[in-house]
Design a protein around this motif. Structure first.
Motif, PDB file in Angstrom:
ATOM      1  N   GLY A  15       0.807  -1.212   0.000  1.00 59.48           N
ATOM      2  CA  GLY A  15       0.000   0.000   0.000  1.00 59.48           C
ATOM      3  C   GLY A  15       0.838   1.259   0.000  1.00 59.48           C
ATOM      4  N   LEU A  16       1.852   1.309   0.855  1.00 54.99           N
ATOM      5  CA  LEU A  16       2.729   2.479   0.897  1.00 54.99           C
ATOM      6  C   LEU A  16       3.504   2.627  -0.411  1.00 54.99           C
ATOM      7  CD1 LEU A  16       4.090   2.208   4.549  1.00 54.99           C
ATOM      8  CD2 LEU A  16       2.376   3.805   3.677  1.00 54.99           C
ATOM      9  N   GLY A  17       3.885   1.496  -0.994  1.00 50.97           N
ATOM     10  CA  GLY A  17       4.575   1.551  -2.285  1.00 50.97           C
ATOM     11  C   GLY A  17       3.700   2.120  -3.378  1.00 50.97           C
ATOM     12  N   ALA A  18       2.415   1.741  -3.368  1.00 45.00           N
ATOM     13  CA  ALA A  18       1.488   2.269  -4.373  1.00 45.00           C
ATOM     14  C   ALA A  18       1.286   3.769  -4.189  1.00 45.00           C
ATOM     15  CB  ALA A  18       0.149   1.539  -4.280  1.00 45.00           C
ATOM     16  N   ILE A  19       1.164   4.216  -2.944  1.00 48.71           N
ATOM     17  CA  ILE A  19       1.002   5.654  -2.682  1.00 48.71           C
ATOM     18  C   ILE A  19       2.239   6.420  -3.123  1.00 48.71           C
ATOM     19  CG2 ILE A  19       0.730   7.385  -0.869  1.00 48.71           C
ATOM     20  CD1 ILE A  19      -0.936   5.273   0.660  1.00 48.71           C
ATOM     21  N   ALA A  20       3.415   5.896  -2.812  1.00 47.99           N
ATOM     22  CA  ALA A  20       4.657   6.560  -3.208  1.00 47.99           C
ATOM     23  C   ALA A  20       4.784   6.620  -4.732  1.00 47.99           C
ATOM     24  CB  ALA A  20       5.860   5.836  -2.603  1.00 47.99           C
ATOM     25  N   ALA A  21       4.415   5.521  -5.400  1.00 47.32           N
ATOM     26  CA  ALA A  21       4.466   5.509  -6.864  1.00 47.32           C
ATOM     27  C   ALA A  21       3.515   6.536  -7.446  1.00 47.32           C
ATOM     28  CB  ALA A  21       4.126   4.113  -7.382  1.00 47.32           C
ATOM     29  N   PHE A  22       2.338   6.670  -6.842  1.00 48.22           N
ATOM     30  CA  PHE A  22       1.396   7.695  -7.311  1.00 48.22           C
ATOM     31  C   PHE A  22       2.003   9.086  -7.194  1.00 48.22           C
ATOM     32  CE2 PHE A  22      -1.543  10.968  -5.759  1.00 48.22           C
ATOM     33  CZ  PHE A  22      -2.257  11.191  -6.926  1.00 48.22           C
ATOM     34  N   VAL A  23       2.569   9.419  -6.033  1.00 51.10           N
ATOM     35  CA  VAL A  23       3.111  10.760  -5.813  1.00 51.10           C
ATOM     36  C   VAL A  23       4.221  11.060  -6.810  1.00 51.10           C
ATOM     37  CG1 VAL A  23       4.354  12.227  -4.185  1.00 51.10           C
ATOM     38  CG2 VAL A  23       2.443  10.808  -3.383  1.00 51.10           C
ATOM     39  N   VAL A  24       5.127  10.104  -7.024  1.00 48.86           N
ATOM     40  CA  VAL A  24       6.257  10.330  -7.919  1.00 48.86           C
ATOM     41  C   VAL A  24       5.781  10.485  -9.360  1.00 48.86           C
ATOM     42  CG1 VAL A  24       8.351   9.292  -8.887  1.00 48.86           C
ATOM     43  CG2 VAL A  24       7.922   9.193  -6.415  1.00 48.86           C
ATOM     44  N   LEU A  25       4.952   9.536  -9.819  1.00 49.83           N
ATOM     45  CA  LEU A  25       4.497   9.586 -11.212  1.00 49.83           C
ATOM     46  C   LEU A  25       3.627  10.813 -11.469  1.00 49.83           C
ATOM     47  CD1 LEU A  25       3.637   5.822 -11.883  1.00 49.83           C
ATOM     48  CD2 LEU A  25       5.528   7.143 -12.856  1.00 49.83           C
ATOM     49  N   ARG A  26       2.795  11.160 -10.506  1.00 45.64           N
ATOM     50  CA  ARG A  26       1.929  12.326 -10.702  1.00 45.64           C
ATOM     51  C   ARG A  26       2.763  13.609 -10.719  1.00 45.64           C
ATOM     52  NH1 ARG A  26      -2.411  13.780 -13.435  1.00 45.64           N
ATOM     53  NH2 ARG A  26      -3.982  14.938 -12.250  1.00 45.64           N
ATOM     54  N   ALA A  27       3.762  13.672  -9.860  1.00 48.88           N
ATOM     55  CA  ALA A  27       4.613  14.867  -9.828  1.00 48.88           C
ATOM     56  C   ALA A  27       5.361  15.047 -11.141  1.00 48.88           C
ATOM     57  CB  ALA A  27       5.605  14.776  -8.674  1.00 48.88           C
ATOM     58  N   LEU A  28       5.741  13.929 -11.771  1.00 46.04           N
ATOM     59  CA  LEU A  28       6.472  14.008 -13.039  1.00 46.04           C
ATOM     60  C   LEU A  28       5.576  14.417 -14.199  1.00 46.04           C
ATOM     61  CD1 LEU A  28       8.696  10.801 -12.720  1.00 46.04           C
ATOM     62  CD2 LEU A  28       9.419  13.191 -12.474  1.00 46.04           C
ATOM     63  N   ASN A  29       4.242  14.262 -14.029  1.00 52.69           N
ATOM     64  CA  ASN A  29       3.298  14.665 -15.077  1.00 52.69           C
ATOM     65  C   ASN A  29       3.571  13.967 -16.405  1.00 52.69           C
ATOM     66  OD1 ASN A  29       1.032  16.122 -14.547  1.00 52.69           O
ATOM     67  ND2 ASN A  29       1.961  18.134 -14.840  1.00 52.69           N
ATOM     68  N   GLY A  30       3.993  12.719 -16.299  1.00 50.78           N
ATOM     69  CA  GLY A  30       4.269  11.973 -17.518  1.00 50.78           C
ATOM     70  C   GLY A  30       3.241  10.884 -17.721  1.00 50.78           C
ATOM     71  N   TYR A  31       3.686   9.647 -17.591  1.00 51.33           N
ATOM     72  CA  TYR A  31       2.822   8.498 -17.840  1.00 51.33           C
ATOM     73  C   TYR A  31       1.887   8.232 -16.662  1.00 51.33           C
ATOM     74  CZ  TYR A  31       1.399   3.691 -18.757  1.00 51.33           C
ATOM     75  OH  TYR A  31       0.670   2.561 -18.970  1.00 51.33           O
ATOM     76  N   GLY A  32       0.717   7.721 -16.967  1.00 53.36           N
ATOM     77  CA  GLY A  32      -0.169   7.217 -15.922  1.00 53.36           C
ATOM     78  C   GLY A  32      -1.524   7.864 -15.857  1.00 53.36           C
TER      79      GLY A  32
END
Length: 418
Positions: free
Chosen positions: A256-273
């Motif tokens: 769960g924490l890994g999924a939240i961290a992945a969301f924050v990183v990917l969303r901050a990059l404004n790239g894929y997802g």
């Protein structure tokens, strides 16, 4: 003794078979492992919690209506946005936990029986979506317009899982992860690319309108591909519940924490997802934050699923294997009868809001779709939504408690389909 006849060998006392003897729980030994497997109330608790949030979402649909789109940052208010955003967890959590429950059903009843159940229950849910559930959303017996939503996706995902469950759970989980992580790579493919088979792509990945017959339209909002992936992930996670409680809690929390961290990183990059990037908002920093968490649900993007499944896993880790408080018991009751709860809450909300809408707008306008109509909503203030939410839960609880008790007392096969 007659000479020439051999004395018969003494009969050995036959060892008493223990195969069908009761064990210390009073269960036959060969069925004890499966029958002993208790229903995991943490799953029911979490499912009940997201169903409570679902009632808030639908109370807003039926009573507040479409006067302002809740996630339109140019028009929405913070309370309205939050009333929608907190309910985003409902569909991902519900589909994920359905996959987990399917795995545990197989542990209790055997894999072959579980596959048959997934197939038949999945088709039953599709039939319900196109009949009973449809009339709860749109009281139009002429099928001029049909909206297929979460029960449709849940049903077909069960049908798909009936086939996927032939594979080992880690393989099923891997397929689910690949679908969830990679389906946004298909966003550029449109139904028109497939010619006559375009409607199939609409059903699988690209939400849109179908017209199976003149004058009869079907809007597919819950496409199947990403939801099959979510259910496959839930099925794979079901294997964790055969491990010691402390071990599975650690695994669920880390995931769960890994999924939240992945969301924050990917969303901050404004790239894929997610197809819609976040951006600074003229309405201030708070609306910029809302832009950051405002991810696409139709179809659910990778970031939408990370944002919702991450907290789901953390909450499951927090309640799994722990004593339940008295205050949590109503949530467990709701979680044990999800289909009855779903249909009953729609009937309650639709057939109380519809007369109010007719009284306010008149019959033709009340049921016309926007922008000229009101979609069967009286369009009251948001505080009315909150009031209706609480009243609906209070009215639903006695019915759900009675039915949960009935299912606990009886083993009729038809009860497992409700």
């Amino acid at each position: 003794m007659v000479r020439g006849l051999a004395r018969p060998a003494p009969r050995r006392r036959r060892a008493k078979s223990t195969l069908n003897q009761p064990n210390e729980q009073g269960l036959p030994a060969e069925v004890a492992p499966a029958a002993r497997a208790p229903r995991n109330e943490a799953i029911d608790l979490l499912r009940g919690a997201v169903m409570v949030l679902m009632v808030l979402d639908h109370a807003r649909d039926f009573f507040f209506g479409v006067q302002v789109r809740a996630t339109d940052l140019a028009e929405t208010t913070v309370p309205l946005f939050v009333s929608r955003w907190v309910t985003h967890v409902c569909a991902p959590a519900f589909v994920f936990l359905a996959g987990t429950s399917a795995y545990l059903y197989g542990v209790r009843h055997g894999r072959e029986k579980a596959r048959r159940f997934l197939l038949t229950r999945g088709l039953w849910l599709v039939l319900l979506e196109l009949t009973v559930v449809r009339l709860c959303w749109l009281p139009d017996p002429g099928y001029h317009f049909t909206l297929v939503q979460v029960i449709w996706a849940l049903g077909w995902s069960m049908v798909a899982l009936a086939g996927l469950s032939l594979l080992r759970p880690p393989v099923v989980a891997g397929i689910g992860a690949l679908v969830v992580a990679g389906h946004n790579l298909l966003d550029g493919i449109k139904p028109a690319n497939f010619g006559a088979l375009g409607p199939l792509w609409t059903i699988l990945h690209q939400p849109g309108m179908l017209e199976p017959a003149p004058g009869h339209k079907v809007y597919v909002s819950y496409v199947l591909l990403p939801w099959v992936g979510v259910m496959a992930l839930g099925y794979g996670a079901g294997a964790l519940f055969e491990r010691p409680a402390e071990q599975r809690r650690r695994t669920l929390l880390r995931a769960g924490l890994g999924a939240i961290a992945a969301f924050v990183v990917l969303r901050a990059l404004n790239g894929y997802g997610d197809p819609t990037p976040w951006a600074p908002q003229a309405r201030g920093p708070l609306f910029t934050l809302l832009s950051f968490v405002n991810c696409q649900k139709y179809p659910p993007s990778l970031l939408f699923l990370l944002m919702t499944l991450g907290p789901t896993l953390c909450l499951l880790a927090a309640v799994d294997g722990r004593p339940l408080s008295r205050a949590a018991r109503p949530l467990v009751v709701f979680g044990k009868v999800p289909l009855l709860f779903y249909v009953a809450h729609l009937v309650l909300l639709r057939y109380t809001s519809a007369p109010l809408a007719v009284a306010r707008w008149g019959l033709p306008a009340a049921f016309q779709l926007p922008p000229t109509g009101h979609a069967g909503s009286p369009e009251y203030d948001l505080w009315v939504t909150v009031l209706v939410w609480g009243l609906a839960l209070a009215l639903l609880y006695p019915l759900c408690r009675w039915f949960a008790g009935l299912k606990a007392r009886r083993t009729d096969r038809w009860l497992s389909y409700l």
